[in-house]
Structure formats: structure tokens, C-alpha cells
Scaffold this active site. Structure first.
Site, short mmCIF file in Angstrom:
data_model
loop_
_atom_site.label_atom_id
_atom_site.label_comp_id
_atom_site.label_asym_id
_atom_site.label_seq_id
_atom_site.Cartn_x
_atom_site.Cartn_y
_atom_site.Cartn_z
CG HIS A 117 -21.10 9.13 -35.23
ND1 HIS A 117 -21.50 10.05 -36.18
CD2 HIS A 117 -22.24 8.78 -34.58
CE1 HIS A 117 -22.80 10.24 -36.10
NE2 HIS A 117 -23.28 9.48 -35.13
CG HIS A 162 -26.06 6.22 -32.58
ND1 HIS A 162 -27.25 6.16 -33.26
CD2 HIS A 162 -25.26 7.05 -33.31
CE1 HIS A 162 -27.18 6.92 -34.34
NE2 HIS A 162 -25.98 7.48 -34.38
CB CYS A 183 -24.34 15.23 -35.94
SG CYS A 183 -25.41 16.21 -34.85
CG ASP A 210 -28.16 9.70 -37.54
OD1 ASP A 210 -28.03 10.93 -37.70
OD2 ASP A 210 -27.44 9.04 -36.80
#
Length: 310
Positions: free
Chosen positions: A218, A216, A249, A25
Site C-alpha cells: 500500500h 502486496h 482495508c 480488494d
């Protein structure tokens, strides 16, 4: 190297498993591709630092994520490490590629919103779920563990705040499909602790226990650690993080970096929560990777600890 004073909170879990996503990622959002051997060395150093789950790469079409076009070259260089090495597979073709190289864990990537499903997968939410179903079934039949990622669980750049019941529906669909673990993604970093608690409670009430969930986050608004703490207090014990805070992303331009693994470990060490991660070795790894990328790490802990050493 200075380390935090430990003050144990008995209301929190005694151990947390960190699902390290930096090599996949994190690096998929780089402007230019990182050399394969650098990626492999990154994974090796992360394993040596004590991380036991390291997402290695993604078997997507190179057209969509060119930064990870070397999956076939990379995976054989790291697959014998004594750690879990899940890989992302978008469909059955990706699964075939992963199986051919001996992958033992895979992940699929769904969306809680129609807008992001269209941008990321060029499908509706339900069409994407239908696409994943045979992939998940075949992976389970082959004896693989399967993780289900769910993006945009808290907010969407096109649709705004995402209703909790909408997230529950898609998460439940992935759970019913057979995914062992479900990672709830705050893709654009807009979640707050109360929202996190509300979603986790709703999922529990729908029959999805905390033991099957991961979070998860950010750090767009600086909330990643506070949101993680809210999830831990609720009972979640698996947390995604990215060494050095790498990533974002490619399909959601407002998404900033992932929660930095070092920042997470600093907090968990201070709370007396075991992770098995050596913060000194992990920080050195992120400093090394930042040098490879030619820019400083965005992780506050990496900056603080590496500054003290210099």
C-alpha cells in the site's frame, strides 16, 4: 500516449506476473456497493488489457463485506474468461459457495498480528490458522490452487512494527498447510526497502523460496514502488496491484490505496520487464471505472496519461 524509455536491468527478472486485486480488494472498500454488471465489465476490461490473474470477488458473509454480497451473481458472468480468477474464501462455507460456481483458485486471509486477527477474524492468529487448515485441505483435494494472504507483515496500527520472526512463523504455517502462493501484505503501507529485503531473506532461510512469494504493498507513505523494486531485486516475480489504485482495508482505517497497477506497469515497462499488460488499455479501463465511481483515480500514471490525452 507517451511511454517510458526502456533501460533493462539484468539484475531484475525478465517477466513479472501482476496479481490484479482491484475488482475484489479495491471495490470492497467502497462506501456504497458497485452494481454487479459494472464489476463484471471491470473484470472483462482488465482481462482485455492483458492482465492474466484477476481476483474476482470474495465469498465472505455479506454482513462483513456488504460491497461483495453479489459474489454468486458476479462470478458466473466472468468465469469463462481466459484468465485466472481467484476468489477469497474465509472458511469452509465460503469454499462451498466457490466450488458450487466452478471456481478454480481460492485464497485465505491470515494475519501476522494478534490485534488484526482479532479485528478482522475475531480469532487469535493460531485460531485463524486452525480455521483455515480444513479449508485449504479441501480446496487442494478438489484440485484448486490456494493462495495465502498474510496481512500486517511490516506494521500494525495497534502493535507498531512487526518482528520479522513473527511474520516468518505465520507465513511458514500457511506454506506448510499447502498454500501454493503466499502474499506478504504491507496493509498500512509502512514498509521500507530494507525491511522488505530483511523479511524476504528470513523467509528464504526458513525454507520459503521467492518463487512461492508475492508482495502486496500500500502506498500510504509513497513507498510502494520502491518496496516492489526491492522485492524484484531479491527474486520475487509476483506483485499484487489494483487498477487505478483502488482500495484500502475496511478493518484498518489507516490503510490507504493499493499500489496502482498503472504505476507498477509504467515502472516495469521502463525496466524492460515483461507483463503482457497494455498500459493504454489499462489506463482507459481505470478512467472508465473512476467515472463509474464518480471521482478521479488516485493513480499518478492514470492522471498523467489521461491528462495528456484530454
Amino acid at each position: 500516449m507517451s511511454l517510458p524509455m526502456t533501460v533493462r536491468d539484468p539484475a531484475l527478472p525478465g517477466r513479472v506476473r501482476i496479481h490484479e486485486v482491484g475488482a475484489r480488494d479495491g471495490l470492497q472498500n467502497e462506501k456504497t456497493a458497485v452494481p454487479t454488471e459494472v464489476k463484471a465489465e471491470f473484470v472483462r476490461r482488465l482481462a482485455a488489457a492483458g492482465l492474466t490473474t484477476i481476483e474476482a470477488t470474495s465469498f465472505v458473509h455479506p454482513k462483513w463485506v456488504p460491497q461483495l454480497a453479489d459474489a454468486e451473481e458476479l462470478f458466473p458472468r466472468v468465469r469463462d474468461l481466459p484468465v485466472r480468477l481467484p476468489v477469497l474464501v474465509p472458511n469452509e462455507r465460503g469454499l462451498d459457495r466457490a466450488l458450487a460456481l466452478g471456481a478454480r483458485e481460492v485464497a485465505v486471509f491470515a494475519s501476522a498480528t494478534e490485534s488484526f486477527a482479532k479485528a478482522n477474524l475475531n480469532r487469535t492468529v493460531d485460531e485463524a490458522l486452525a480455521m483455515f487448515a480444513p479449508t485449504v485441505t479441501r480446496a487442494i483435494e478438489a484440485g484448486l490452487k490456494v493462495r495465502g494472504y498474510l496481512s500486517m507483515c511490516f506494521g500494525d496500527p495497534w502493535e507498531g512494527a512487526v518482528p520479522v520472526e513473527q511474520v516468518v512463523r505465520v507465513t511458514k504455517a500457511l506454506a506448510d498447510m499447502g498454500c501454493d502462493e503466499l502474499s506478504l501484505g504491507d496493509t498500512i503501507g509502512v514498509a521500507t526497502p530494507g525491511h522488505v529485503g530483511a523479511l524476504l531473506t528470513a523467509l528464504n532461510e526458513a525454507g520459503v523460496p521467492d518463487s512461492r512469494l508475492a508482495v502486496h504493498f500500500h502506498d500510504t507513505y509513497g513507498q510502494a514502488l520502491s518496496n516492489t523494486l526491492a522485492a524484484l531485486r531479491h527474486g520475487v516475480t509476483t506483485v499484487d496491484a489494483s487498477a487505478g489504485g483502488l482500495g484500502g482495508c475496511p478493518y484498518a482505517k489507516s490503510a490507504t490505496g493499493n499500489l496502482a497497477t498503472e504505476d507498477l506497469v509504467w515502472m516495469l515497462d521502463g525496466l524492460g520487464i515483461e507483463t503482457g499488460v497494455d498500459l493504454t488499455a489499462l489506463t482507459a479501463t481505470s478512467v472508465w471505472m473512476a467515472d463509474q465511481l464518480g471521482r478521479p483515480s488516485p493513480s499518478r500514471t492514470v492522471r498523467a496519461l489521461s491528462h495528456k490525452e484530454s
